[in-house]
Design an enzyme around this catalytic site. Structure first.
Site, mmCIF file in Angstrom:
data_model
loop_
_atom_site.group_PDB
_atom_site.id
_atom_site.type_symbol
_atom_site.label_atom_id
_atom_site.label_comp_id
_atom_site.label_asym_id
_atom_site.label_seq_id
_atom_site.Cartn_x
_atom_site.Cartn_y
_atom_site.Cartn_z
ATOM 1 N N SER A 1 0.765 -1.185 0.131
ATOM 2 C CA SER A 1 -0.019 0.026 0.006
ATOM 3 C C SER A 1 0.846 1.352 0.047
ATOM 4 O O SER A 1 0.245 2.251 -0.294
ATOM 5 C CB SER A 1 -0.827 -0.104 1.407
ATOM 6 O OG SER A 1 -1.605 -1.132 1.415
ATOM 7 N N HIS B 1 -0.950 -2.513 -7.316
ATOM 8 C CA HIS B 1 -1.908 -2.005 -5.834
ATOM 9 C C HIS B 1 -3.100 -1.929 -6.020
ATOM 10 O O HIS B 1 -3.863 -1.375 -6.635
ATOM 11 C CB HIS B 1 -1.354 -0.681 -5.215
ATOM 12 C CG HIS B 1 -1.854 -0.180 -4.034
ATOM 13 N ND1 HIS B 1 -2.280 1.108 -3.664
ATOM 14 C CD2 HIS B 1 -2.277 -0.989 -2.979
ATOM 15 C CE1 HIS B 1 -2.887 1.007 -2.681
ATOM 16 N NE2 HIS B 1 -3.163 -0.021 -2.066
ATOM 17 N N GLU C 1 -3.409 0.547 -8.954
ATOM 18 C CA GLU C 1 -2.103 1.598 -9.101
ATOM 19 C C GLU C 1 -0.862 0.498 -9.475
ATOM 20 O O GLU C 1 -0.728 -0.422 -9.044
ATOM 21 C CB GLU C 1 -1.785 2.201 -7.890
ATOM 22 C CG GLU C 1 -2.759 3.259 -7.537
ATOM 23 C CD GLU C 1 -2.454 4.135 -6.421
ATOM 24 O OE1 GLU C 1 -2.408 5.353 -6.245
ATOM 25 O OE2 GLU C 1 -2.158 3.443 -5.325
ATOM 26 N N ASN D 1 -2.934 6.260 -1.162
ATOM 27 C CA ASN D 1 -3.072 6.322 0.465
ATOM 28 C C ASN D 1 -2.038 7.671 0.877
ATOM 29 O O ASN D 1 -2.241 7.876 2.063
ATOM 30 C CB ASN D 1 -1.906 5.162 0.728
ATOM 31 C CG ASN D 1 -2.742 3.877 0.856
ATOM 32 O OD1 ASN D 1 -4.127 4.127 1.396
ATOM 33 N ND2 ASN D 1 -2.650 2.800 0.320
HETATM 34 N N1 LIG Z 1 -6.301 -4.170 3.697
HETATM 35 C C1 LIG Z 1 -6.419 -3.190 2.557
HETATM 36 O O1 LIG Z 1 -7.401 -2.452 2.229
HETATM 37 C C2 LIG Z 1 -5.450 -3.210 1.411
HETATM 38 C C3 LIG Z 1 -5.654 -2.459 0.390
HETATM 39 C C4 LIG Z 1 -4.469 -2.511 -0.585
HETATM 40 C C5 LIG Z 1 -3.248 -3.142 -0.323
HETATM 41 N N2 LIG Z 1 -3.116 -3.669 0.869
HETATM 42 C C6 LIG Z 1 -1.885 -4.385 1.175
HETATM 43 O O2 LIG Z 1 -1.978 -5.788 1.072
HETATM 44 C C7 LIG Z 1 -1.077 -6.417 1.929
HETATM 45 C C8 LIG Z 1 -1.870 -7.580 2.808
HETATM 46 O O3 LIG Z 1 -2.878 -6.765 3.511
HETATM 47 P P1 LIG Z 1 -4.122 -7.525 3.925
HETATM 48 O O4 LIG Z 1 -5.008 -6.425 4.374
HETATM 49 O O5 LIG Z 1 -4.662 -8.833 3.036
HETATM 50 O O6 LIG Z 1 -3.578 -8.151 5.189
HETATM 51 P P2 LIG Z 1 -4.147 -9.528 6.246
HETATM 52 O O7 LIG Z 1 -3.445 -9.462 7.491
HETATM 53 O O8 LIG Z 1 -5.486 -9.708 5.921
HETATM 54 O O9 LIG Z 1 -3.411 -10.861 5.522
HETATM 55 C C9 LIG Z 1 -1.935 -10.853 5.468
HETATM 56 C C10 LIG Z 1 -1.557 -12.563 5.332
HETATM 57 O O10 LIG Z 1 -0.207 -12.665 4.942
HETATM 58 C C11 LIG Z 1 0.316 -13.778 5.410
HETATM 59 N N3 LIG Z 1 1.818 -13.723 5.656
HETATM 60 C C12 LIG Z 1 2.204 -13.065 6.556
HETATM 61 N N4 LIG Z 1 3.732 -13.171 6.277
HETATM 62 C C13 LIG Z 1 3.652 -14.051 5.353
HETATM 63 C C14 LIG Z 1 4.939 -14.821 4.648
HETATM 64 N N5 LIG Z 1 6.119 -14.479 5.208
HETATM 65 N N6 LIG Z 1 4.690 -15.779 3.660
HETATM 66 C C15 LIG Z 1 3.409 -16.074 3.526
HETATM 67 N N7 LIG Z 1 2.307 -15.416 4.121
HETATM 68 C C16 LIG Z 1 2.390 -14.528 5.161
HETATM 69 C C17 LIG Z 1 -0.540 -13.771 6.884
HETATM 70 O O11 LIG Z 1 -0.618 -15.196 7.550
HETATM 71 C C18 LIG Z 1 -2.136 -13.336 6.720
HETATM 72 O O12 LIG Z 1 -2.922 -14.389 6.116
HETATM 73 C C19 LIG Z 1 -0.445 -5.388 2.671
HETATM 74 O O13 LIG Z 1 1.052 -5.080 2.127
HETATM 75 C C20 LIG Z 1 -1.280 -4.315 2.703
HETATM 76 O O14 LIG Z 1 -0.737 -2.973 2.596
HETATM 77 C C21 LIG Z 1 -4.092 -3.708 1.977
#
Ligand SMILES: NC(=O)c1ccc[n+]([C@@H]2O[C@H](COP(=O)([O-])OP(=O)(O)OC[C@H]3O[C@@H](n4cnc5c(N)ncnc54)[C@H](O)[C@@H]3O)[C@@H](O)[C@H]2O)c1
Length: 283
Positions: free
Chosen positions: A119, A140, A152, A190
């Site tokens: 993000s 993104h 993005e 963001n």
């Molecule tokens: N939540 C949002 O609205 C949003 C929007 C756009 C981008 N993002 C980005 O997407 C990414 C994930 O966010 P999310 O909200 O899905 O998080 P989340 O916490 O829901 O999920 C993350 C997952 O990654 C897994 N994980 C962690 N370390 C790992 C590894 N080394 N190998 C394999 N799996 C691993 C965890 O077990 C978990 O299931 C982040 O970089 C976040 O910034 C989030």
């Protein structure tokens, strides 16, 4: 270059959504998470959403089955060796992402593109964890992925034109609209959204209004479909905090300092909807 096989790493709310959209669009899709329970939860949530699409007649039963057949849970990250593209969606933490990219650089074939759904973190720095910075790019997606049209696309300093074009084309195949943005903290989305959410949290912290009233002001007064505090709960408060820290550090400007209340909630494990409690309570 042709992309057929994709791996999505991280089966949380973003990873599961990305995997669903890839499988729906005809790509053979592996979904991996280091936590097997999270992987199963991700697959179950995709199955539930696909079934709902059939109920609402947005998809036929056959399309649902074909999509499900293209989706493969991967307990081991080594299945990335079969993929043309890997999209990483693990936690928003540079050390964790750098380690995943290092591993992927060793496992995947030479032609494989490595994309991050970060993000806010610099793509150039993520790319430097690999020996193929020209094939590393930011992709993104927005939350919820199956619904939101924007992606993005962020080029790192060394991302090649070929990589950029392949990802742009793939984004169109996913029925999404790509917008190219430069590799600056928070990109466009963001950099604008998170300071607004952080300010809403300061407004709550200073006792100006209740969470419900802050959200109502922004919904009815500004025509936002969702209030900033509810949106923060949906994004995940840990993710919001990581992004504010990236903006604060990246720009070195105190206007981006995370609100202490946000830190407190994250320390308490109140991460929003995914943990059952944030600014609101969830079942
Ligand atoms: N939540 C949002 O609205 C949003 C929007 C756009 C981008 N993002 C980005 O997407 C990414 C994930 O966010 P999310 O909200 O899905 O998080 P989340 O916490 O829901 O999920 C993350 C997952 O990654 C897994 N994980 C962690 N370390 C790992 C590894 N080394 N190998 C394999 N799996 C691993 C965890 O077990 C978990 O299931 C982040 O970089 C976040 O910034 C989030």
């Amino acid at each position: 270059m042709t992309i057929n096989n994709v791996m999505v790493i991280g089966a949380g709310q973003m990873g599961a959504g990305i995997a669903q959209v890839c499988a729906q669009s005809g790509f053979q899709t592996f979904l991996h998470d280091m936590n097997e329970a999270a992987l199963n939860k991700g697959i179950t949530s995709i199955e539930r959403l696909l079934a709902r699409s059939v109920e609402k007649e947005r998809m036929t039963e056959t399309e649902m089955k074909e999509t499900r057949n293209r989706l493969k849970p991967a307990v081991s990250i080594n299945d990335a060796s079969k993929c043309d593209l890997v999209i990483e969606a693990v936690v928003e933490n540079m050390a964790v992402k750098a380690k995943v990219f290092q591993q992927l650089d060793e496992i995947t074939p030479e032609h494989t593109i490595l994309a991050s759904n970060t993000s806010s973190l610099p793509i150039t720095e993520i790319a430097s964890a690999t020996n193929r910075p020209s094939q590393v790019i930011g992709m993104h997606f927005m939350n919820p992925v199956p619904v939101m049209k924007l992606v993005e696309i962020i080029r790192g300093l060394q991302t090649s034109e070929e990589t950029y074009q392949a990802i742009r084309e793939m984004t169109h195949q996913l029925q999404k609209t790509p917008v190219e943005v430069a590799d600056f903290p928070g990109f466009v989305s963001n950099r604008i959204l998170m300071p607004m959410i952080n300010e809403a949290i300061f407004t709550l912290y200073e006792g100006v209004a209740s969470p419900e009233d802050i959200d109502t002001v922004m919904k009815l007064g500004m025509n936002h479909p969702m209030g900033p505090l509810q949106l923060a709960d949906f994004i995940g408060l840990d993710t919001c905090l990581y992004i504010m820290e990236v903006l604060h550090e990246g720009f070195g400007d105190s206007k981006y300092r995370p609100c202490p209340l946000l830190r407190k909630y994250v320390k308490a494990g109140w991460l929003g909807k995914k943990s059952g409690r944030g600014f609101y309570q969830y079942d």
